[in-house]
Design a protein around this motif. Structure first.
Motif, short mmCIF file in Angstrom:
data_model
loop_
_atom_site.label_atom_id
_atom_site.label_comp_id
_atom_site.label_asym_id
_atom_site.label_seq_id
_atom_site.Cartn_x
_atom_site.Cartn_y
_atom_site.Cartn_z
N ARG A 20 0.86 -1.18 0.00
CA ARG A 20 0.00 0.00 0.00
C ARG A 20 0.90 1.23 0.00
O ARG A 20 1.52 1.54 1.02
CB ARG A 20 -0.91 0.00 1.22
N LEU A 21 0.97 1.89 -1.14
CA LEU A 21 1.84 3.06 -1.26
C LEU A 21 1.06 4.23 -1.82
O LEU A 21 0.19 4.06 -2.68
CB LEU A 21 3.02 2.77 -2.20
N PRO A 22 1.36 5.45 -1.34
CA PRO A 22 0.72 6.63 -1.95
C PRO A 22 1.06 6.74 -3.43
O PRO A 22 0.23 7.15 -4.24
CB PRO A 22 1.31 7.81 -1.15
N LYS A 23 2.28 6.33 -3.79
CA LYS A 23 2.71 6.41 -5.17
C LYS A 23 3.68 5.27 -5.45
O LYS A 23 4.67 5.10 -4.74
CB LYS A 23 3.39 7.75 -5.46
N ALA A 24 3.36 4.44 -6.45
CA ALA A 24 4.23 3.32 -6.81
C ALA A 24 5.36 3.84 -7.68
O ALA A 24 5.25 3.93 -8.91
CB ALA A 24 3.44 2.25 -7.55
N SER A 25 6.46 4.24 -7.06
CA SER A 25 7.63 4.78 -7.74
C SER A 25 8.88 4.32 -6.99
O SER A 25 8.77 3.83 -5.86
CB SER A 25 7.57 6.32 -7.75
N PRO A 26 10.08 4.46 -7.57
CA PRO A 26 11.29 4.06 -6.85
C PRO A 26 11.40 4.72 -5.48
O PRO A 26 11.78 4.07 -4.50
CB PRO A 26 12.42 4.50 -7.79
N ASP A 27 11.06 6.01 -5.38
CA ASP A 27 11.12 6.67 -4.07
C ASP A 27 10.08 6.09 -3.11
O ASP A 27 10.34 5.91 -1.92
CB ASP A 27 10.89 8.18 -4.23
N GLY A 28 8.88 5.81 -3.63
CA GLY A 28 7.85 5.20 -2.80
C GLY A 28 8.25 3.81 -2.34
O GLY A 28 8.01 3.43 -1.19
N LEU A 29 8.88 3.06 -3.23
CA LEU A 29 9.33 1.72 -2.87
C LEU A 29 10.43 1.79 -1.81
O LEU A 29 10.44 1.00 -0.85
CB LEU A 29 9.86 0.99 -4.10
N ARG A 30 11.32 2.73 -1.94
CA ARG A 30 12.42 2.87 -0.98
C ARG A 30 11.89 3.21 0.41
O ARG A 30 12.47 2.80 1.42
CB ARG A 30 13.39 3.95 -1.48
N ALA A 31 10.79 3.92 0.47
CA ALA A 31 10.26 4.37 1.76
C ALA A 31 9.75 3.21 2.62
O ALA A 31 9.62 3.36 3.83
CB ALA A 31 9.14 5.38 1.53
N VAL A 32 9.42 2.05 2.02
CA VAL A 32 8.87 0.95 2.81
C VAL A 32 9.94 -0.04 3.24
O VAL A 32 9.63 -1.02 3.92
CB VAL A 32 7.77 0.21 2.03
N VAL A 33 11.19 0.21 2.88
CA VAL A 33 12.28 -0.68 3.30
C VAL A 33 12.69 -0.30 4.72
O VAL A 33 12.92 0.87 5.02
CB VAL A 33 13.49 -0.58 2.34
N VAL A 34 12.78 -1.29 5.59
CA VAL A 34 13.18 -1.04 6.97
C VAL A 34 14.63 -0.56 6.99
O VAL A 34 15.54 -1.28 6.57
CB VAL A 34 13.01 -2.32 7.82
N LYS A 35 14.83 0.65 7.49
CA LYS A 35 16.14 1.31 7.37
C LYS A 35 17.25 0.59 8.11
O LYS A 35 18.41 0.62 7.69
CB LYS A 35 16.04 2.75 7.89
N ARG A 36 16.93 -0.07 9.21
CA ARG A 36 18.01 -0.61 10.03
C ARG A 36 18.80 -1.70 9.32
O ARG A 36 19.97 -1.94 9.67
CB ARG A 36 17.49 -1.12 11.36
N TYR A 37 18.20 -2.34 8.31
CA TYR A 37 18.96 -3.37 7.60
C TYR A 37 20.03 -2.74 6.71
O TYR A 37 21.09 -3.30 6.52
CB TYR A 37 18.02 -4.26 6.79
N ARG A 38 19.75 -1.56 6.21
CA ARG A 38 20.77 -0.84 5.45
C ARG A 38 21.80 -0.23 6.40
O ARG A 38 23.01 -0.32 6.15
CB ARG A 38 20.11 0.26 4.61
N GLU A 39 21.33 0.33 7.50
CA GLU A 39 22.23 1.03 8.42
C GLU A 39 23.03 0.09 9.32
O GLU A 39 24.20 0.33 9.59
CB GLU A 39 21.41 2.01 9.27
N GLN A 40 22.40 -0.99 9.78
CA GLN A 40 23.07 -1.88 10.73
C GLN A 40 23.84 -2.99 10.04
O GLN A 40 24.92 -3.39 10.49
CB GLN A 40 22.05 -2.49 11.68
N TYR A 41 23.30 -3.51 8.94
CA TYR A 41 23.92 -4.65 8.28
C TYR A 41 24.49 -4.33 6.91
O TYR A 41 25.01 -5.21 6.23
CB TYR A 41 22.91 -5.79 8.15
N GLY A 42 24.38 -3.08 6.50
CA GLY A 42 24.97 -2.67 5.23
C GLY A 42 24.29 -3.25 4.00
O GLY A 42 24.96 -3.51 2.98
#
Length: 554
Positions: A20-42
């Protein structure tokens, strides 16, 4: 490399979510990724394109850098030091296709997606439109009644949905698995004879094409089926009752309305006290309740009322009322001083029930969760319950006189007046029911099992009454020690009553007095009380036992 025409196209069993996204776009898709996996596990994030559809690929390894939590236990048991860490490869491919957003997850990739962005019941909504009703392999279901029962039934070879014994009204199906063959997906685009299993819950587990063009075509076909195809007739009831998840619309709006009800000077009739299913077996042996809501010491109350819960939250700011109930507790005690626990501490919000109409549906707060009941489903349920109520009863009980303060007084009064056997509070302690059950309050002239309930405030307690009747019949039919003790109780009260251990119940009568002496109708029955009544009548009918409802005049 494109698949060669005429050959079986490659597929892979995949886990698919719709987002469920306000807008199906790369930026919208990026917004639903849990940040800690990028920040904690690279974890890496890369924009991709799959057959023209923009997407985002997220991948990496979850490595906590510490020994697994079982290493110490293994060392103690064997004397060998084991130092192994868990490393879990995970990935998610998020795609925007024709305005819809999807996520395919691999490994533990579902952890990468914010749960609030997942469309609830998407996989189930697809499954009920394509699964062959006579090839269902697994059903996970629960009941919106006092039992809080959850079940998962599996038949590896598949069977008709009816064979799972699911009641059409009041059953909540959360997962459905089975065979499908008549859909235009990659796995059977070339050969219709191929049979593939599908499992639907929030996620959809299904074979999808591994070629880019095939995958996008599959996603478009899935979207079309969900939007344009009606559920299979035998499976249509699955979508009518559903448990809502935390954060799912309109849970926040419903919580706000519930908070307003909690703070009202006079609570509405659609808010009531309801005993959690796990506490039902202790109800008859309880002499007090330990209640703690908010700061301070627990209070001891003998007969728990809705006011005992609301008094602890009315003075709080609105935003803290529901939290106070969720953090507070009620504990049943077997003594009047509240020292001997008869149950565990059960969160206070699970002791209330509420109903709120919103849009075309009705929402029920029950056992600490919100449920949505579709308007069509509710209408049919009401019709079924109305039929039961209109049949009435062959028994007529006398009016409830003023000198009878409670059910115990009334049961004794009726027994004396009509010559019935009073078994109120005469519990049967059996091997199956060590805490005891009540076979009935009164034994009628034709050996009817009469269960009496005075609903002082509203109809919420009637759910327990209806369930009690089923439990009693089941025990008397299937437990020899229950029949033996039942006959013993009868003979203690009336030695001349002709009854022995061959007794078999033939009729259950639910005798009810609502507040102000109102008749029992679908309009003044809580939805989950209607569910329990309908299920009780249906269950008893299968056992060749009649069920009747009779109102007690005031």
């Amino acid at each position: 490399m494109p698949a060669r025409a005429g050959r079986t196209r490659a597929t892979r069993k995949s886990t698919l979510y719709r987002l469920r996204l306000p807008k199906a776009s790369p930026d919208g898709l990026r917004a639903v990724v849990v940040k800690r996996y990028r920040e904690q596990y690279g974890f890496a994030e890369e924009e991709v394109t799959v057959a023209g559809a923009p997407g985002l690929l997220v991948y990496g390894v979850i490595d906590r850098g510490a020994p697994a939590d079982w290493c110490e236990a293994v060392g103690r048991l064997t004397g060998k030091q084991v130092a192994l860490s868990n490393r879990t490869a995970s990935a998610a491919l998020l795609l925007a296709v024709d305005g819809e957003a999807y996520a395919l997850t691999y490994g533990m990739g579902h952890l990468l997606i914010d749960p609030a962005a997942v469309e609830p019941g998407f996989g189930l909504a697809f499954a009920v439109r394509v699964v062959e009703p006579d090839r269902v392999r697994q059903v996970t279901h629960s009941v919106i009644d006092v039992s809080a029962r959850n079940s998962r039934s599996s038949v590896p070879t598949g069977q008709h949905i009816r064979a799972f014994g699911i009641e059409e009204y009041g059953e909540i199906i959360s997962r459905l698995a089975g065979e499908l063959s008549e859909v235009g997906l990659t796995f059977n685009r070339r050969t219709k004879a191929r049979v593939v299993n599908v499992a639907g819950a929030d996620a959809l587990k299904i074979h999808l094409g591994t070629d880019p063009d095939d995958l996008i075509a599959d996603l478009r076909e899935i979207s079309r089926i969900c939007a344009q195809v009606n559920p299979v007739r035998e499976l249509g009831f699955v979508t009518q009752v559903r448990a809502l998840k935390a954060g799912e619309p309109p849970v926040d709006e419903l919580d706000e309305k519930l908070v307003g009800m909690l703070g009202a000077p006079e609570p509405p009739d659609t808010l009531a006290l309801a005993i959690p299913g796990e506490c039902l077996e202790h109800e008859e042996t309880v002499h007090s309740h330990r209640v703690r809501i908010g700061p301070g010491r627990p209070r001891i109350v003998e007969e728990l009322t809705l006011a005992d819960l609301l008094d602890g939250v009315r003075g709080l700011p609105p935003e803290k009322r529901l939290a106070a109930l969720r953090n507070g507790y009620v504990q049943m005690c077997s003594d009047r001083e509240g020292k001997d626990a008869a149950s565990r501490q059960v969160r206070a919000h699970r002791w209330i029930t509420a109903e709120i109409p919103l849009g075309a549906g009705r929402y029920v707060y029950h056992q600490g969760r919100w449920y949505v009941v579709g308007a069509g489903h509710l209408e049919v349920l009401r019709q079924r319950v109305q039929e039961v109520l209109e049949r009435g009863s062959s028994l007529a009980l006398p009016a409830w006189p003023k000198h009878c303060k409670d059910e115990k007084d009334y049961n004794r009064y009726v027994a004396d007046k009509l010559g019935l056997v009073c078994l109120d509070a005469k519990r049967l302690h059996t091997e199956q029911h060590p805490h005891g059950i009540e076979a009935c309050d009164l034994l009628g002239p034709g050996d009817e099992l009469i269960h009496v309930k005075q609903a002082k405030k509203n109809s919420a307690p009637l759910s327990h009454l209806f369930a009690q009747g089923v439990t009693a019949v089941d025990a008397l039919l299937n437990e020899p020690d229950a029949r033996e003790k039942f006959v013993q109780r009868i003979r203690e009260q009336d030695p001349d009553r002709p009854i022995d251990e061959t007794f078999r119940p033939r009729k259950v009568v639910y005798a009810i007095m609502l507040k102000s002496g109102k008749p029992v109708t679908v309009e003044n029955l809580f939805t989950f009380a209607q569910v329990t009544l309908y299920r009780a009548v249906t269950t008893l009918r299968r056992l060749d036992v009649e069920a009747e409802v009779v109102g007690i005049p005031r």
